[in-house]
Design a protein around this motif. Structure first.
Motif, PDB file in Angstrom:
ATOM      1  N   VAL A 206      47.411 159.492  79.441  1.00 22.91           N
ATOM      2  CA  VAL A 206      47.405 158.033  79.411  1.00 22.91           C
ATOM      3  C   VAL A 206      48.373 157.522  80.463  1.00 22.91           C
ATOM      4  N   GLN A 207      47.879 156.679  81.364  1.00 22.84           N
ATOM      5  CA  GLN A 207      48.705 156.154  82.438  1.00 22.84           C
ATOM      6  C   GLN A 207      48.963 154.668  82.230  1.00 22.84           C
ATOM      7  N   SER A 208      50.118 154.220  82.686  1.00 27.79           N
ATOM      8  CA  SER A 208      50.462 152.806  82.551  1.00 27.79           C
ATOM      9  C   SER A 208      49.554 151.961  83.429  1.00 27.79           C
ATOM     10  N   THR A 209      49.417 150.695  83.082  1.00 25.13           N
ATOM     11  CA  THR A 209      48.570 149.793  83.834  1.00 25.13           C
ATOM     12  C   THR A 209      49.408 148.755  84.561  1.00 25.13           C
ATOM     13  N   ARG A 210      48.758 147.953  85.393  1.00 25.36           N
ATOM     14  CA  ARG A 210      49.461 146.921  86.148  1.00 25.36           C
ATOM     15  C   ARG A 210      49.912 145.784  85.240  1.00 25.36           C
ATOM     16  N   SER A 211      50.858 145.010  85.736  1.00 26.30           N
ATOM     17  CA  SER A 211      51.277 143.809  85.009  1.00 26.30           C
ATOM     18  C   SER A 211      50.137 142.810  84.971  1.00 26.30           C
ATOM     19  N   LEU A 212      50.122 141.968  83.952  1.00 23.81           N
ATOM     20  CA  LEU A 212      49.083 140.955  83.851  1.00 23.81           C
ATOM     21  C   LEU A 212      49.256 139.918  84.956  1.00 23.81           C
ATOM     22  N   PRO A 213      48.149 139.406  85.488  1.00 21.46           N
ATOM     23  CA  PRO A 213      48.263 138.377  86.519  1.00 21.46           C
ATOM     24  C   PRO A 213      48.833 137.088  85.947  1.00 21.46           C
ATOM     25  N   LEU A 214      49.497 136.325  86.784  1.00 21.58           N
ATOM     26  CA  LEU A 214      49.973 135.015  86.374  1.00 21.58           C
ATOM     27  C   LEU A 214      48.781 134.082  86.168  1.00 21.58           C
ATOM     28  N   PRO A 215      48.893 133.107  85.259  1.00 18.27           N
ATOM     29  CA  PRO A 215      47.758 132.210  84.996  1.00 18.27           C
ATOM     30  C   PRO A 215      47.190 131.558  86.251  1.00 18.27           C
ATOM     31  N   ASP A 216      48.069 131.171  87.185  1.00 15.84           N
ATOM     32  CA  ASP A 216      47.589 130.504  88.403  1.00 15.84           C
ATOM     33  C   ASP A 216      46.804 131.443  89.311  1.00 15.84           C
ATOM     34  N   ASP A 217      46.946 132.755  89.085  1.00 19.58           N
ATOM     35  CA  ASP A 217      46.251 133.729  89.933  1.00 19.58           C
ATOM     36  C   ASP A 217      44.906 134.148  89.358  1.00 19.58           C
ATOM     37  N   VAL A 218      44.567 133.647  88.181  1.00 25.49           N
ATOM     38  CA  VAL A 218      43.292 134.011  87.550  1.00 25.49           C
ATOM     39  C   VAL A 218      42.169 133.163  88.145  1.00 25.49           C
ATOM     40  N   PRO A 219      41.100 133.766  88.633  1.00 24.44           N
ATOM     41  CA  PRO A 219      39.967 132.987  89.179  1.00 24.44           C
ATOM     42  C   PRO A 219      39.403 132.018  88.148  1.00 24.44           C
ATOM     43  N   ASP A 220      38.927 130.894  88.621  1.00 27.03           N
ATOM     44  CA  ASP A 220      38.391 129.866  87.720  1.00 27.03           C
ATOM     45  C   ASP A 220      37.277 130.413  86.840  1.00 27.03           C
ATOM     46  N   GLN A 221      36.461 131.326  87.378  1.00 25.93           N
ATOM     47  CA  GLN A 221      35.326 131.852  86.604  1.00 25.93           C
ATOM     48  C   GLN A 221      35.772 132.648  85.384  1.00 25.93           C
ATOM     49  N   LEU A 222      37.023 133.074  85.369  1.00 20.10           N
ATOM     50  CA  LEU A 222      37.505 133.936  84.284  1.00 20.10           C
ATOM     51  C   LEU A 222      38.385 133.206  83.278  1.00 20.10           C
ATOM     52  N   ARG A 223      38.680 131.952  83.506  1.00 22.42           N
ATOM     53  CA  ARG A 223      39.665 131.274  82.665  1.00 22.42           C
ATOM     54  C   ARG A 223      39.176 131.096  81.224  1.00 22.42           C
ATOM     55  N   ASP A 224      37.934 130.675  81.049  1.00 20.47           N
ATOM     56  CA  ASP A 224      37.418 130.532  79.685  1.00 20.47           C
ATOM     57  C   ASP A 224      37.399 131.872  78.970  1.00 20.47           C
ATOM     58  N   TRP A 225      37.045 132.895  79.699  1.00 22.18           N
ATOM     59  CA  TRP A 225      37.026 134.249  79.148  1.00 22.18           C
ATOM     60  C   TRP A 225      38.435 134.666  78.721  1.00 22.18           C
ATOM     61  N   CYS A 226      39.422 134.405  79.569  1.00 21.67           N
ATOM     62  CA  CYS A 226      40.799 134.747  79.230  1.00 21.67           C
ATOM     63  C   CYS A 226      41.278 133.993  77.993  1.00 21.67           C
ATOM     64  N   ARG A 227      40.890 132.732  77.879  1.00 25.88           N
ATOM     65  CA  ARG A 227      41.281 131.958  76.700  1.00 25.88           C
ATOM     66  C   ARG A 227      40.618 132.518  75.438  1.00 25.88           C
ATOM     67  N   ALA A 228      39.347 132.865  75.553  1.00 28.35           N
ATOM     68  CA  ALA A 228      38.618 133.387  74.391  1.00 28.35           C
ATOM     69  C   ALA A 228      39.202 134.695  73.885  1.00 28.35           C
ATOM     70  N   TRP A 229      39.770 135.491  74.782  1.00 26.04           N
ATOM     71  CA  TRP A 229      40.298 136.798  74.403  1.00 26.04           C
ATOM     72  C   TRP A 229      41.821 136.781  74.230  1.00 26.04           C
ATOM     73  N   GLY A 230      42.431 135.588  74.324  1.00 23.94           N
ATOM     74  CA  GLY A 230      43.847 135.469  74.057  1.00 23.94           C
ATOM     75  C   GLY A 230      44.772 135.833  75.195  1.00 23.94           C
ATOM     76  N   TYR A 231      44.254 135.869  76.413  1.00 28.58           N
ATOM     77  CA  TYR A 231      45.090 136.191  77.556  1.00 28.58           C
ATOM     78  C   TYR A 231      45.635 134.951  78.249  1.00 28.58           C
ATOM     79  N   MET A 232      45.152 133.778  77.857  1.00 28.26           N
ATOM     80  CA  MET A 232      45.682 132.515  78.350  1.00 28.26           C
ATOM     81  C   MET A 232      45.713 131.548  77.177  1.00 28.26           C
ATOM     82  N   PRO A 233      46.604 130.568  77.198  1.00 26.44           N
ATOM     83  CA  PRO A 233      46.666 129.593  76.103  1.00 26.44           C
ATOM     84  C   PRO A 233      45.343 128.843  75.958  1.00 26.44           C
ATOM     85  N   ALA A 234      44.995 128.505  74.735  1.00 26.79           N
ATOM     86  CA  ALA A 234      43.761 127.750  74.491  1.00 26.79           C
ATOM     87  C   ALA A 234      43.885 126.363  75.105  1.00 26.79           C
TER      88      ALA A 234
END
Length: 234
Positions: A206-234
């Motif tokens: 098992v290898q470590s993974t990268r740090s999570l991207p900052l919210p401002d660095d998340v592409p617009d197409q992924l923002r709703d997805w990130c919110r639905a999965w708890g990776y960004m505030p609702a």
């Protein structure tokens, strides 16, 4: 048991760790939903009609027999099937196995896209968003709302694999075995098309993974997805 995730979420890694347990068998992707039963003519249709058996019923019998065969051959007690496409067919899994339980594996959507793009750059990122990844968003939300299961985040698992593996073992009803994390000690073949086959998974650890991207660095197409999965505030 079923491990439900999108593609490129680390499901092969978790499968290998689980399969290294002395009581848990987690085979390569079986793609149950790709298996079809064909009633070749009106005689077969008529015979099954008298029995009140549909083509879907026959496919469920085939799926169940296949999993039973795999479990018996393994000599273990619990089977955990993982095929990302199964997430899009979770209603049929529930219909076939009403008492099944589920592990929901999440990973930051931006890292899923990066991983899939790295494996298939010819598809292009926009096509990945629209044709390959968007189809997993709603099924994951509905499955988590409708099914009995636990949620594991890939980032938590790679950061502290022992703690997360202990939690999964408790849910499966099997004792924790530290050797699970040494999945490389078991001889494995990773094949294209039925799970991850890259260098990281073949490392056997098992290898470590990268740090999570900052919210401002998340592409617009992924923002709703990130919110639905708890990776960004609702």
């Amino acid at each position: 048991m079923f491990l439900l995730s999108s593609v490129r979420s680390g499901s092969t890694l978790l499968r290998c760790v689980l399969d290294s347990h002395s009581m848990v068998h987690s085979p390569h992707e079986l793609h149950l939903a790709k298996l079809r039963v064909v009633l070749a003519d009106e005689f077969g249709e008529g015979a099954m009609g008298v029995l009140g058996v549909t083509r879907w019923d026959l496919e469920h019998l085939l799926w169940d027999r296949l999993l039973h065969r795999e479990l018996v051959r393994s000599g273990k007690r619990v089977i955990v099937e993982k095929t990302p496409d199964s997430l899009c067919h979770w209603e049929r899994l529930r219909e076939c196995w009403p008492d099944a339980r589920y592990i929901f594996l999440l990973r930051h959507p931006a890292h899923i896209v990066d991983s899939l793009y790295s494996a298939h750059p010819e598809l292009g990122r926009e096509r990945l968003y629209e044709e390959h990844l968007e189809r997993f968003v709603a099924p994951m939300r509905l499955a988590r709302e409708s099914l009995d299961g636990i949620t594991v985040r890939y980032e938590d698992f790679t950061a502290d694999p022992a703690a997360e593996a202990r939690r999964v073992c408790a849910y499966l009803g099997v004792p924790w075995e530290p050797t699970m994390l040494e999945y490389g000690r078991v001889s494995r073949r990773f094949r294209y098309g039925i799970g991850d086959w890259g260098d990281r998974i073949r490392s056997g650890r098992v290898q470590s993974t990268r740090s999570l991207p900052l919210p401002d660095d998340v592409p617009d197409q992924l923002r709703d997805w990130c919110r639905a999965w708890g990776y960004m505030p609702a």
